[in-house]
Motif scaffolding. Sequence first.
Motif, PDB file in Angstrom:
ATOM      1  N   GLY A 262       3.184  21.376   5.466  1.00 37.45           N
ATOM      2  CA  GLY A 262       4.031  20.217   5.722  1.00 37.45           C
ATOM      3  C   GLY A 262       5.095  20.525   6.754  1.00 37.45           C
ATOM      4  N   PRO A 263       6.037  19.605   6.983  1.00 36.70           N
ATOM      5  CA  PRO A 263       6.201  18.354   6.244  1.00 36.70           C
ATOM      6  C   PRO A 263       5.160  17.304   6.625  1.00 36.70           C
ATOM      7  CG  PRO A 263       7.798  18.497   8.024  1.00 36.70           C
ATOM      8  CD  PRO A 263       7.099  19.823   7.986  1.00 36.70           C
ATOM      9  N   LEU A 264       5.050  16.273   5.774  1.00 34.10           N
ATOM     10  CA  LEU A 264       4.027  15.247   5.901  1.00 34.10           C
ATOM     11  C   LEU A 264       4.634  13.923   6.351  1.00 34.10           C
ATOM     12  CD1 LEU A 264       1.071  14.270   5.327  1.00 34.10           C
ATOM     13  CD2 LEU A 264       1.842  13.772   2.992  1.00 34.10           C
ATOM     14  N   VAL A 265       4.009  13.309   7.354  1.00 25.99           N
ATOM     15  CA  VAL A 265       4.352  11.945   7.777  1.00 25.99           C
ATOM     16  C   VAL A 265       3.123  11.075   7.558  1.00 25.99           C
ATOM     17  CG1 VAL A 265       5.011  10.451   9.710  1.00 25.99           C
ATOM     18  CG2 VAL A 265       6.030  12.743   9.480  1.00 25.99           C
ATOM     19  N   VAL A 266       3.298   9.923   6.922  1.00 26.14           N
ATOM     20  CA  VAL A 266       2.173   9.038   6.594  1.00 26.14           C
ATOM     21  C   VAL A 266       2.247   7.766   7.417  1.00 26.14           C
ATOM     22  CG1 VAL A 266       0.982   7.757   4.772  1.00 26.14           C
ATOM     23  CG2 VAL A 266       2.096   9.947   4.237  1.00 26.14           C
ATOM     24  N   ARG A 267       1.169   7.455   8.104  1.00 21.82           N
ATOM     25  CA  ARG A 267       1.000   6.187   8.818  1.00 21.82           C
ATOM     26  C   ARG A 267      -0.247   5.497   8.276  1.00 21.82           C
ATOM     27  NH1 ARG A 267       4.518   3.993  12.444  1.00 21.82           N
ATOM     28  NH2 ARG A 267       2.793   3.365  13.799  1.00 21.82           N
ATOM     29  N   GLN A 268      -0.364   4.208   8.451  1.00 23.34           N
ATOM     30  CA  GLN A 268      -1.536   3.473   7.984  1.00 23.34           C
ATOM     31  C   GLN A 268      -2.316   2.954   9.189  1.00 23.34           C
ATOM     32  OE1 GLN A 268      -0.700   0.409   5.113  1.00 23.34           O
ATOM     33  NE2 GLN A 268      -2.860   0.031   4.682  1.00 23.34           N
TER      34      GLN A 268
ATOM     35  N   HIS B  79       0.812  -1.218   0.000  1.00 20.19           N
ATOM     36  CA  HIS B  79       0.000   0.000   0.000  1.00 20.19           C
ATOM     37  C   HIS B  79       0.848   1.271   0.000  1.00 20.19           C
ATOM     38  CE1 HIS B  79      -3.656  -2.335   1.820  1.00 20.19           C
ATOM     39  NE2 HIS B  79      -3.537  -2.494   0.518  1.00 20.19           N
ATOM     40  N   LYS B  80       2.158   1.131  -0.246  1.00 17.30           N
ATOM     41  CA  LYS B  80       3.022   2.310  -0.289  1.00 17.30           C
ATOM     42  C   LYS B  80       2.813   3.087  -1.590  1.00 17.30           C
ATOM     43  CE  LYS B  80       6.722   0.854   2.825  1.00 17.30           C
ATOM     44  NZ  LYS B  80       8.151   0.507   2.959  1.00 17.30           N
ATOM     45  N   PHE B  81       3.178   4.363  -1.546  1.00 10.41           N
ATOM     46  CA  PHE B  81       3.062   5.241  -2.719  1.00 10.41           C
ATOM     47  C   PHE B  81       4.087   6.355  -2.554  1.00 10.41           C
ATOM     48  CE2 PHE B  81       0.026   6.427   0.557  1.00 10.41           C
ATOM     49  CZ  PHE B  81       0.310   7.766   0.761  1.00 10.41           C
ATOM     50  N   ASP B  82       4.199   7.193  -3.547  1.00 11.20           N
ATOM     51  CA  ASP B  82       5.144   8.310  -3.520  1.00 11.20           C
ATOM     52  C   ASP B  82       4.562   9.424  -2.639  1.00 11.20           C
ATOM     53  OD1 ASP B  82       6.743  10.532  -3.979  1.00 11.20           O
ATOM     54  OD2 ASP B  82       7.024  10.083  -6.114  1.00 11.20           O
ATOM     55  N   GLU B  83       5.043   9.528  -1.419  1.00 11.99           N
ATOM     56  CA  GLU B  83       4.476  10.483  -0.468  1.00 11.99           C
ATOM     57  C   GLU B  83       4.728  11.929  -0.891  1.00 11.99           C
ATOM     58  OE1 GLU B  83       5.747   9.435   3.469  1.00 11.99           O
ATOM     59  OE2 GLU B  83       4.988   7.371   3.281  1.00 11.99           O
ATOM     60  N   SER B  84       5.768  12.173  -1.676  1.00  8.13           N
ATOM     61  CA  SER B  84       6.031  13.541  -2.133  1.00  8.13           C
ATOM     62  C   SER B  84       4.933  14.011  -3.082  1.00  8.13           C
ATOM     63  CB  SER B  84       7.399  13.632  -2.803  1.00  8.13           C
ATOM     64  OG  SER B  84       7.429  12.875  -4.007  1.00  8.13           O
ATOM     65  N   LYS B  85       4.402  13.091  -3.879  1.00  7.48           N
ATOM     66  CA  LYS B  85       3.291  13.457  -4.778  1.00  7.48           C
ATOM     67  C   LYS B  85       2.039  13.801  -3.974  1.00  7.48           C
ATOM     68  CE  LYS B  85       4.478  10.966  -9.030  1.00  7.48           C
ATOM     69  NZ  LYS B  85       3.982   9.974 -10.017  1.00  7.48           N
ATOM     70  N   LEU B  86       1.773  13.036  -2.914  1.00  2.00           N
ATOM     71  CA  LEU B  86       0.630  13.350  -2.063  1.00  2.00           C
ATOM     72  C   LEU B  86       0.824  14.703  -1.386  1.00  2.00           C
ATOM     73  CD1 LEU B  86      -2.057  12.663  -0.682  1.00  2.00           C
ATOM     74  CD2 LEU B  86      -0.742  11.451   1.082  1.00  2.00           C
ATOM     75  N   ALA B  87       2.030  14.959  -0.900  1.00  2.00           N
ATOM     76  CA  ALA B  87       2.303  16.244  -0.244  1.00  2.00           C
ATOM     77  C   ALA B  87       2.078  17.409  -1.204  1.00  2.00           C
ATOM     78  CB  ALA B  87       3.734  16.256   0.298  1.00  2.00           C
ATOM     79  N   ALA B  88       2.479  17.232  -2.452  1.00  3.76           N
ATOM     80  CA  ALA B  88       2.269  18.289  -3.451  1.00  3.76           C
ATOM     81  C   ALA B  88       0.781  18.490  -3.712  1.00  3.76           C
ATOM     82  CB  ALA B  88       2.989  17.926  -4.746  1.00  3.76           C
TER      83      ALA B  88
END
Length: 362
Positions: free
Chosen positions: A41-47, A21-30
């Motif tokens: 930001g900055p953005l931290v992603v947890r599931q 379920h990983k993805f490019d977190e920089s694209k989500l942040a943008a």
Amino acid sequence: MAETETAQDLYSGTKPVVESHKFDESKLAAWMEANVEGYEGPLVVRQFKGGQSNPTYQLITPKKKYVMRRKPPGNLLPSAHAVDREFRVINALYPLGYPVARPYGLCMDESVVGTIFYVMDNVEGRILWDGTLPEYEPAMRRKIYEAKVKTFADLHNVDWRKAGLEGFGKEGDYVARQVHRWTKQYKASETMHIPEMEQLIEWLPKNIPAGDKTTIVHGDYRLDNMVLHPTEPKVIAVLDWELSTLGDPLADFSYHLMNWVMPAGDTTRGAISAIPDLKAWGIPTMEEYVAMYCEHTGRDGLPELDYYFAYNAFRLAGILQGIIGRVRDGTANSANAESNAARVVPLAQFAASYARKAGMEG
């Protein structure tokens, strides 16, 4: 959210994002920078630990937390995992003051995280898993149940046309379509002959109560699918709108009422029915709870409840039989197959007992 998955599964904690379920977190942040008001930001992603139906993430920034719900990756049925529908209903309800998480945006561009997704507020409060509320005093239990039924009635009172939900579901014939759907699933998944199911398949479609209106229905309204205020008996967010549509409010409400009437040993419903003296415990009796709902929705009473209990138990039996059928066909995990199989016959018998109260012969 899947029929058997609750908010307890979903919101009971987070973990690192699993590999699949990983993805490019920089694209989500943008995307967040461009589309989410107030994002910094900055953005931290947890599931979140649950969310097998739709992967769900906590998005953490220095000043705020958000929640992202996305379609899972891979080949999916066209109508499954419709996070865009979830977003549509909370986006319609939030401006009305109905308690849902604030929606920030829907992204239909699959190039951002790999599938469509939406972002909403991370509502801080209490999610209570046990409907008997053992940790509270009777007076507070009563207030929580009063808040819960008023919030449910408020949903059914929403003018869905004015809310912009035209086309969110078919208007009318909701129960007929549901009975047809679960009959079809039951037959396709049948592993043994259950006489009561055959009786119900014959009787239910011919005896649908007439004349009820169409409203927004939640589909799985219960205590552990909502966030309560941190200290007050107040619902601040109803969660998990995956099953929501336009439909019969009494089908929706009576499914919620199954908590009062299901056998206490049933694993999905029935905890309340195990309490010998509800009034002393502080939880409204079913009759009191129905009266509250009727007061909030302007009804004189609910004379057709026996039919709806039969319908809901039949539907549950069809859902469980479908799981058993998928295990049989090798398309589902068999971890709970035995327990699910053991519940179908009692559910069918329970449904038939209420159908007989409603007039079914035999």
